[in-house]
Design a protein around this motif. Structure first.
Motif, PDB file in Angstrom:
ATOM      1  N   GLN A   3      37.982  64.481  57.203  1.00 28.91           N
ATOM      2  CA  GLN A   3      38.203  65.095  56.037  1.00 28.91           C
ATOM      3  C   GLN A   3      37.441  66.414  56.166  1.00 28.91           C
ATOM      4  O   GLN A   3      37.958  67.602  56.088  1.00 28.91           O
ATOM      5  CB  GLN A   3      37.772  64.390  54.706  1.00 28.91           C
ATOM      6  N   ILE A   4      36.036  66.184  56.856  1.00 34.94           N
ATOM      7  CA  ILE A   4      35.336  67.421  57.268  1.00 34.94           C
ATOM      8  C   ILE A   4      36.185  68.240  58.458  1.00 34.94           C
ATOM      9  O   ILE A   4      36.315  69.614  58.197  1.00 34.94           O
ATOM     10  CB  ILE A   4      34.027  67.287  57.645  1.00 34.94           C
ATOM     11  N   ALA A   5      36.828  67.803  59.115  1.00 36.67           N
ATOM     12  CA  ALA A   5      37.459  68.369  60.402  1.00 36.67           C
ATOM     13  C   ALA A   5      38.659  69.297  59.952  1.00 36.67           C
ATOM     14  O   ALA A   5      38.961  70.204  60.081  1.00 36.67           O
ATOM     15  CB  ALA A   5      37.663  67.691  61.588  1.00 36.67           C
ATOM     16  N   GLU A  57      41.100  74.147  58.350  1.00 31.04           N
ATOM     17  CA  GLU A  57      41.699  74.820  57.272  1.00 31.04           C
ATOM     18  C   GLU A  57      41.199  76.125  56.855  1.00 31.04           C
ATOM     19  O   GLU A  57      41.707  77.394  56.854  1.00 31.04           O
ATOM     20  CB  GLU A  57      41.874  74.065  56.126  1.00 31.04           C
ATOM     21  N   ARG A  58      39.713  76.148  56.552  1.00 27.53           N
ATOM     22  CA  ARG A  58      38.956  77.220  56.051  1.00 27.53           C
ATOM     23  C   ARG A  58      38.184  78.043  57.157  1.00 27.53           C
ATOM     24  O   ARG A  58      37.860  79.193  56.647  1.00 27.53           O
ATOM     25  CB  ARG A  58      37.765  76.570  54.847  1.00 27.53           C
ATOM     26  N   PHE A  59      37.949  77.431  58.195  1.00 27.62           N
ATOM     27  CA  PHE A  59      37.016  78.179  59.218  1.00 27.62           C
ATOM     28  C   PHE A  59      37.511  78.289  60.668  1.00 27.62           C
ATOM     29  O   PHE A  59      36.838  78.080  61.575  1.00 27.62           O
ATOM     30  CB  PHE A  59      35.644  77.176  59.306  1.00 27.62           C
ATOM     31  N   GLY A  68      32.953  53.353  63.410  1.00 29.44           N
ATOM     32  CA  GLY A  68      34.496  53.501  63.345  1.00 29.44           C
ATOM     33  C   GLY A  68      34.652  53.764  61.793  1.00 29.44           C
ATOM     34  O   GLY A  68      35.705  54.515  61.499  1.00 29.44           O
ATOM     35  N   SER A  69      34.302  53.124  60.940  1.00 29.39           N
ATOM     36  CA  SER A  69      34.352  53.154  59.359  1.00 29.39           C
ATOM     37  C   SER A  69      34.023  54.676  58.805  1.00 29.39           C
ATOM     38  O   SER A  69      34.483  55.036  57.957  1.00 29.39           O
ATOM     39  CB  SER A  69      33.490  52.293  58.736  1.00 29.39           C
ATOM     40  N   SER A  70      33.118  55.412  59.591  1.00 29.53           N
ATOM     41  CA  SER A  70      33.041  56.589  59.229  1.00 29.53           C
ATOM     42  C   SER A  70      33.865  57.937  59.728  1.00 29.53           C
ATOM     43  O   SER A  70      33.663  58.995  59.276  1.00 29.53           O
ATOM     44  CB  SER A  70      31.680  57.089  59.558  1.00 29.53           C
ATOM     45  N   GLU A  71      34.798  57.534  60.547  1.00 30.16           N
ATOM     46  CA  GLU A  71      35.753  58.555  61.252  1.00 30.16           C
ATOM     47  C   GLU A  71      36.830  59.151  60.269  1.00 30.16           C
ATOM     48  O   GLU A  71      37.259  60.295  60.212  1.00 30.16           O
ATOM     49  CB  GLU A  71      36.531  57.862  62.139  1.00 30.16           C
ATOM     50  N   SER A 101      27.812  72.444  45.758  1.00 29.85           N
ATOM     51  CA  SER A 101      28.939  73.041  45.249  1.00 29.85           C
ATOM     52  C   SER A 101      30.021  72.006  45.254  1.00 29.85           C
ATOM     53  O   SER A 101      29.775  70.699  45.921  1.00 29.85           O
ATOM     54  CB  SER A 101      29.425  74.181  46.242  1.00 29.85           C
ATOM     55  N   THR A 102      30.994  72.322  44.622  1.00 31.87           N
ATOM     56  CA  THR A 102      32.015  71.311  44.802  1.00 31.87           C
ATOM     57  C   THR A 102      33.210  71.867  45.639  1.00 31.87           C
ATOM     58  O   THR A 102      33.124  73.165  45.694  1.00 31.87           O
ATOM     59  CB  THR A 102      32.752  71.160  43.233  1.00 31.87           C
ATOM     60  N   ASN A 103      33.819  71.256  46.360  1.00 34.80           N
ATOM     61  CA  ASN A 103      34.735  71.620  47.314  1.00 34.80           C
ATOM     62  C   ASN A 103      35.977  71.119  47.147  1.00 34.80           C
ATOM     63  O   ASN A 103      36.005  69.498  47.126  1.00 34.80           O
ATOM     64  CB  ASN A 103      34.334  71.368  48.601  1.00 34.80           C
ATOM     65  N   PRO A 104      37.203  71.658  46.971  1.00 34.57           N
ATOM     66  CA  PRO A 104      38.575  70.883  46.599  1.00 34.57           C
ATOM     67  C   PRO A 104      38.840  70.371  47.880  1.00 34.57           C
ATOM     68  O   PRO A 104      39.816  69.143  47.838  1.00 34.57           O
ATOM     69  CB  PRO A 104      39.387  72.075  46.325  1.00 34.57           C
ATOM     70  N   ASP A 105      38.344  70.498  49.108  1.00 35.56           N
ATOM     71  CA  ASP A 105      38.931  69.985  50.268  1.00 35.56           C
ATOM     72  C   ASP A 105      38.193  68.574  50.657  1.00 35.56           C
ATOM     73  O   ASP A 105      38.735  67.961  51.515  1.00 35.56           O
ATOM     74  CB  ASP A 105      38.779  70.959  51.562  1.00 35.56           C
ATOM     75  N   ILE A 106      37.163  68.459  50.044  1.00 37.07           N
ATOM     76  CA  ILE A 106      36.442  67.151  49.998  1.00 37.07           C
ATOM     77  C   ILE A 106      36.262  66.392  48.810  1.00 37.07           C
ATOM     78  O   ILE A 106      35.920  66.800  47.859  1.00 37.07           O
ATOM     79  CB  ILE A 106      34.674  67.577  50.556  1.00 37.07           C
ATOM     80  N   THR A 107      36.994  65.265  49.150  1.00 40.28           N
ATOM     81  CA  THR A 107      37.193  64.340  48.072  1.00 40.28           C
ATOM     82  C   THR A 107      36.273  62.937  48.093  1.00 40.28           C
ATOM     83  O   THR A 107      36.129  62.333  46.943  1.00 40.28           O
ATOM     84  CB  THR A 107      38.458  63.860  47.749  1.00 40.28           C
ATOM     85  N   ASP A 108      35.594  62.858  49.411  1.00 46.14           N
ATOM     86  CA  ASP A 108      34.906  61.714  49.646  1.00 46.14           C
ATOM     87  C   ASP A 108      33.620  61.909  48.923  1.00 46.14           C
ATOM     88  O   ASP A 108      32.743  62.724  49.368  1.00 46.14           O
ATOM     89  CB  ASP A 108      34.716  61.479  50.892  1.00 46.14           C
TER      90      ASP A 108
END
Length: 212
Positions: A122-124, A129-131, A114-117, A76-83
């Motif tokens: 963004q997931i957190a 926000e949603r959960f 560190g580069s993945s934080e 699915s597409t999720n407006p909260d996730i742009t990465d």
């Protein structure tokens, strides 16, 4: 000799008979109720049976069946996730956020890079926000290279690393997060190719809906 006039006795007043009838009826009703105790409940409303159960509250208060998650749920597409490194899958019950192992961890390591934080943040943010208050399951996966037991252990270690990050840096409630290791089970694609094996080395964050 004097004539004695005898007056006839007057009849019993009607209200006496009525009173006796009421008493007799009360005795009969009492006797019937004693013989059949269930009849005393006929006038009681069973509020439990007739009440409408709020299924959303049951969902929010009860930990879900983590084995029921379908990892082949449509993308699915999720407006909260742009990465673009984060894949989302979604159905009516939960949303799955998938991020590759190669992005989160260096080869054969279990510490988050560190580069993945920024990606985890963004997931957190989306989870908060949603959960907010919902149950979150973190699943660690591996490809089919190596033994099944090693892959299971590796999946657990990486799932725990992501869980700790979500709690300590992402603001997710500790009591709502659990970890699960899929090992080499539930691959998102075939393990026959290098690219497929890379995709199957991932961490998937499953958020069950918390309906108000």
């Amino acid at each position: 000799m004097a004539h004695l006039e005898v007056q006839p006795k007057s009849g019993t007043p009607w209200w006496v008979w009525l009173l006796l009838a009421i008493i007799a009826l009360a005795i009969i009703i009492f006797a019937v109720n004693q013989c059949n105790p269930d009849s005393t409940e006929t006038g009681v409303t069973d509020t439990t049976a007739n009440s409408t159960i709020d299924r959303s509250e049951v969902l929010a208060a009860t930990e879900p069946d983590w084995n029921s998650v379908d990892f082949n749920t449509p993308q699915s597409t999720n407006p909260d996730i742009t990465d673009t490194d984060i894949m989302t899958r979604e159905n009516a019950d939960y949303t799955i956020y998938t991020i590759g192992e190669n992005i989160l961890f260096a080869t054969d390591q279990k510490e988050i890079q560190g580069s993945s934080e920024t990606k985890l943040k963004q997931i957190a943010d989306a989870l908060n926000e949603r959960f907010k208050g919902a149950y979150i399951g973190v699943y660690g996966s591996a490809d089919s290279t190596g033994t099944a037991s090693h892959n299971k252990e590796l999946g657990a270690e990486r799932a725990n690393a992501v869980k700790d990050w979500l709690i300590n840096s992402g603001g997710i409630e500790r009591s709502k997060v659990s970890t699960h290791s899929l090992g080499e089970e539930e691959p998102v694609t075939s393990n026959a190719t290098k690219d497929g094996r890379q995709q199957n080395r991932n961490v998937q964050i499953v958020a069950f809906r918390h309906k108000q």
